[in-house]
Design a protein around this motif. Structure first.
Motif, mmCIF file in Angstrom:
data_model
loop_
_atom_site.group_PDB
_atom_site.id
_atom_site.type_symbol
_atom_site.label_atom_id
_atom_site.label_comp_id
_atom_site.label_asym_id
_atom_site.label_seq_id
_atom_site.Cartn_x
_atom_site.Cartn_y
_atom_site.Cartn_z
ATOM 1 N N ALA A 169 15.311 5.193 4.281
ATOM 2 C CA ALA A 169 15.316 6.616 3.926
ATOM 3 C C ALA A 169 13.952 7.263 4.108
ATOM 4 N N VAL A 170 12.885 6.525 3.827
ATOM 5 C CA VAL A 170 11.544 7.111 3.908
ATOM 6 C C VAL A 170 10.851 6.808 5.234
ATOM 7 N N SER A 171 11.510 6.057 6.103
ATOM 8 C CA SER A 171 10.917 5.718 7.395
ATOM 9 C C SER A 171 11.155 6.829 8.405
ATOM 10 N N LYS A 172 10.291 6.913 9.370
ATOM 11 C CA LYS A 172 10.404 7.918 10.418
ATOM 12 C C LYS A 172 11.388 7.446 11.487
ATOM 13 N N GLU B 291 0.818 -1.212 0.000
ATOM 14 C CA GLU B 291 0.000 0.000 0.000
ATOM 15 C C GLU B 291 0.855 1.266 0.000
ATOM 16 N N THR B 292 1.927 1.270 0.785
ATOM 17 C CA THR B 292 2.846 2.411 0.825
ATOM 18 C C THR B 292 4.277 1.880 0.853
ATOM 19 N N PRO B 293 5.268 2.741 0.617
ATOM 20 C CA PRO B 293 6.668 2.288 0.651
ATOM 21 C C PRO B 293 7.141 1.804 2.003
ATOM 22 N N THR B 294 6.373 2.055 3.065
ATOM 23 C CA THR B 294 6.775 1.585 4.392
ATOM 24 C C THR B 294 5.748 0.634 5.003
#
Length: 312
Positions: free
Chosen positions: A144-147, A56-59
């Motif tokens: 990279a895109v994770s919080k 659903e999303t990159p993470t």
């Protein structure tokens, strides 16, 4: 099919591999296979599928609890094929807990225990290194895109591809995860010795690896979420060293993260204790009974306490 296969090396160079060296090479390769496909399936679930646009999303890692089956079956198949690869040479322990349990109760030579352990850890490290080589782009993209929080730019989620840590509901306590590892490994070794015990209702030798793989999958489905079901010190320690070298640092050693600290030893000590407990429980409840019947010359049908007769 059986065919005559000529060796790659001259026979004179193969002699040294006929003993312990050959067994250690088999343990190395078998454990390498386990991590190549076990850590590989986690890399697929955590980083590759989300990053490739298939989630659903990159993470997004899991959308439902049933997605855990991908990992459970992946590890089960990894163990199955690893045993098929190494079983004919070393017996395919592929797990220091199995090696220790067999030394305690199956007359496995104590002199071989440490060489087997070293081979298993090195094989696990090499398998994890292969997964990192293949999936490092997906891992980096996910991180990279994770919080935050992050350690060295890496997240706990990508660390979980390689090594284990406890669920948040343990609140940093050690006893819950330690007991979890003892219980999971006790079941694993209990199932392994049951499968290979020819006095019991053992499966055919060609199906033994498959059934043991099913046991690993079953443990993952029933006991996996608590602490990642390492149930194998080499499976956790080898990849943990790899992640420490690759930048996860304190997440790997001493094993500090959100809600846990100094965790690195639990997936080592817990399985070693659990493996010995598992083989002792099997022998106490089943193995000794089979031994007594064998000594008495009686092998009644399962479920019967004494031989049947034709008399009314």
């Amino acid at each position: 099919m059986a065919v005559e296969i000529s060796p790659l090396l001259k026979p004179s160079r193969l002699r040294s591999r006929g003993g312990l060296l050959g067994e250690c090479l088999a343990e190395f390769l078998g454990t390498f296979v386990i991590l190549s496909f076990g850590a590989g399936v986690v890399a697929m679930a955590v980083a590759a599928l989300p990053g490739s646009g298939r989630a659903e999303t990159p993470t997004t890692i899991f959308l439902a609890a049933g997605d855990w089956l991908l990992i459970a079956w992946g590890w089960g198949l990894a163990v199955t094929f690893a045993i098929y690869v190494a079983g004919g040479v070393s017996g395919a322990h592929l797990n220091p807990a199995v090696t220790l349990a067999f030394a305690v109760r199956r007359k496995f030579p104590w002199a071989k225990v440490v060489p087997y352990w070293v081979s298993q850890v090195l094989g696990a490290f090499a398998g994890a290194a292969l997964v990192f080589l293949v999936y490092h782009d997906a891992i980096n993209a996910f991180d990279a895109v994770s919080k935050p929080p992050k350690v060295g730019g890496h997240t706990e989620a990508t660390f979980s591809i390689f090594a284990t840590f406890p669920a948040p509901y343990f609140h940093g306590g050690i006893w819950g995860p330690l007991i979890d590892q003892i219980v999971g490994t006790a079941f694993l070794v209990m199932f392994v010795v049951a499968v290979v015990d020819l006095r019991n209702t053992a499966v055919g030798s060609n199906l033994g690896p498959f059934v043991i793989g099913l046991a690993v999958a079953a443990i993952g489905m029933s006991y996996g979420a608590n602490a990642g079901y390492a149930i194998n010190p080499a499976r956790d320690f080898g990849p943990r060293v790899l992640t420490w070298l690759a930048g996860w640092k304190s997440l790997a050693f001493p094993g500090n993260g959100a809600g846990f600290s100094s965790y690195w030893w639990i997936p080592i000590v817990g399985p070693l204790i659990g493996g010995v407990i598992g083989v002792l429980i099997y022998d106490l409840f089943i193995g000794d009974v089979l031994h007594a019947r064998l000594k008495a010359g009686e092998l009644p049908e399962p479920g019967r306490t004494r031989p049947t007769t034709d008399e009314p």
